[in-house]
Write a protein that holds these residues in place. Sequence first.
Motif, short mmCIF file in Angstrom:
data_model
loop_
_atom_site.label_atom_id
_atom_site.label_comp_id
_atom_site.label_asym_id
_atom_site.label_seq_id
_atom_site.Cartn_x
_atom_site.Cartn_y
_atom_site.Cartn_z
N GLY A 1 48.87 45.84 45.52
CA GLY A 1 48.61 44.69 44.66
C GLY A 1 47.28 44.69 43.95
N CYS A 2 46.45 45.72 44.17
CA CYS A 2 45.14 45.80 43.52
C CYS A 2 45.11 46.77 42.34
CB CYS A 2 44.06 46.22 44.53
SG CYS A 2 43.68 44.98 45.77
N TYR B 1 47.66 35.38 43.34
CA TYR B 1 46.55 36.32 43.25
C TYR B 1 45.43 35.91 44.21
CZ TYR B 1 48.77 37.77 38.86
OH TYR B 1 49.66 38.23 37.92
N GLY C 1 41.55 39.19 42.87
CA GLY C 1 42.45 39.29 41.73
C GLY C 1 43.67 40.13 42.03
N CYS C 2 43.85 40.56 43.28
CA CYS C 2 45.00 41.37 43.67
C CYS C 2 46.20 40.47 43.98
CB CYS C 2 44.67 42.20 44.91
SG CYS C 2 43.21 43.26 44.76
N VAL C 3 47.40 41.03 43.90
CA VAL C 3 48.62 40.29 44.22
C VAL C 3 48.83 40.31 45.73
CG1 VAL C 3 51.11 40.13 43.89
CG2 VAL C 3 49.65 40.86 42.00
N ARG C 4 48.79 39.13 46.32
CA ARG C 4 48.80 39.04 47.79
C ARG C 4 50.04 39.65 48.41
NH1 ARG C 4 46.86 33.46 46.81
NH2 ARG C 4 44.66 33.30 47.42
N LYS D 1 46.97 40.45 29.73
CA LYS D 1 46.63 41.40 30.81
C LYS D 1 45.68 42.49 30.32
CE LYS D 1 50.82 40.43 33.39
NZ LYS D 1 51.95 40.97 34.17
N TYR E 1 43.01 44.49 32.59
CA TYR E 1 43.33 45.58 33.50
C TYR E 1 43.15 46.95 32.84
CZ TYR E 1 45.63 41.74 36.00
OH TYR E 1 45.90 40.55 36.64
N GLU F 1 53.14 36.96 38.21
CA GLU F 1 52.98 36.21 39.44
C GLU F 1 52.58 34.76 39.15
OE1 GLU F 1 53.12 37.33 42.96
OE2 GLU F 1 54.38 38.69 41.81
N LEU G 1 49.74 45.41 38.44
CA LEU G 1 49.29 44.13 37.90
C LEU G 1 49.77 43.95 36.46
CD1 LEU G 1 45.70 44.26 39.38
CD2 LEU G 1 47.40 42.50 39.92
#
Length: 380
Positions: free
Chosen positions: A230-231, A246, A251-254, A321, A324, A241, A236
Amino acid sequence: MGVAGGIMLAVLAVAAAVLAGAADAAEGKAKGKYRALFNFGDSLADAGNLLANGVDFRLATAQLPYGQTYPGHPTGRCSDGRLVVDHLAEEFGLPLLPPSKVKNSSFAHGANFAITGATALDTPYFEARGLGAVVWNSGALLTQIQWFRDLKPFFCNSTKEECDEFYANSLFVVGEFGGNDYNAPLFAGKGLEEAYKFMPDIIQAISDGVEQLIAEGARELIVPGVMPTGCFPVYLNMLDEPADGYGSRSGCVRRYNTFSWVHNAHLKRALEKLRPKHPNVRIIYGDYYTPVIQFMLQPEKFGFYKQLPRACCGAPGSVAKAAYNFNVTAKCGEPGATACNDPTTHWSWDGIHLTEAAYGHIARGWLYGPFADQPIVQSS
């Protein structure tokens, strides 16, 4: 925060103290520890096998800026420079491992069997689940172990006793494996629920591979887990999401990080089951997950910029986005992509793989702690 987040913060609280003490005590003991190094894995550790395999020279990793930091030109490594296995070799005083498929190489100090796209499971597994078209499997784990067997005469061609001694004084790096296996259902749009179904078979495949290498004579092995999915900008950029999905600091997707954490927990349990079966073998768990989380939460500790997950080399995607710096139509090494001025300030190289600087920190953590359940180089 979730299970993974809470545990990671606890780990972070003690990591710095452990690192300082263990590393200082063990420093200088790596040189000459092993006669050889054998490496298996995917694009995190491929030093040129995919290119040597005859893949189209227009492949992105065959173009600058790949390899710009070291050795100054592309080598097939999916980074700006050296990988974890390269840093390990240098610490042991060994030459960088030649890719096993490069002809006329000297394998006196081992070989690197890793190849981009490798999976833990064989291709028929994915074909049976309708995923054959999304798997680019150029050398699964058991295939790489067969490559190792095929090269055995180059490592030791004398008595069994001498071969056993040679392998007993070598380090075997087995992985990371699993990332590409999970990408098959994820990139096919099947989601995490389907990916979780693959997990028991992937863990078993890695465990079986470790046992096969032990049967071949390996006596010291490090088996790495997966990174926090998720990082990474590649995911991403792909995922949509809800706002609360996050991490507020990272800022990562849990839920994707939790998935990676669960894989690693199962892998560690599998290694714990192997140890009593092989009491004369040292099996180490190598951690990719914790260091990447630390790169996100404590970037200044490693000399990285504090920012949302961002690829050093790439191009902005959609406006929403753009931060990223990952665009599937202009990936690193392709037209439209550019590299940041100083890769040492970034941990993510191309949104999928790490920079040389990040790999160096991880290698040091495997060698001396705390990024392994026991340091490769013991202080006592």
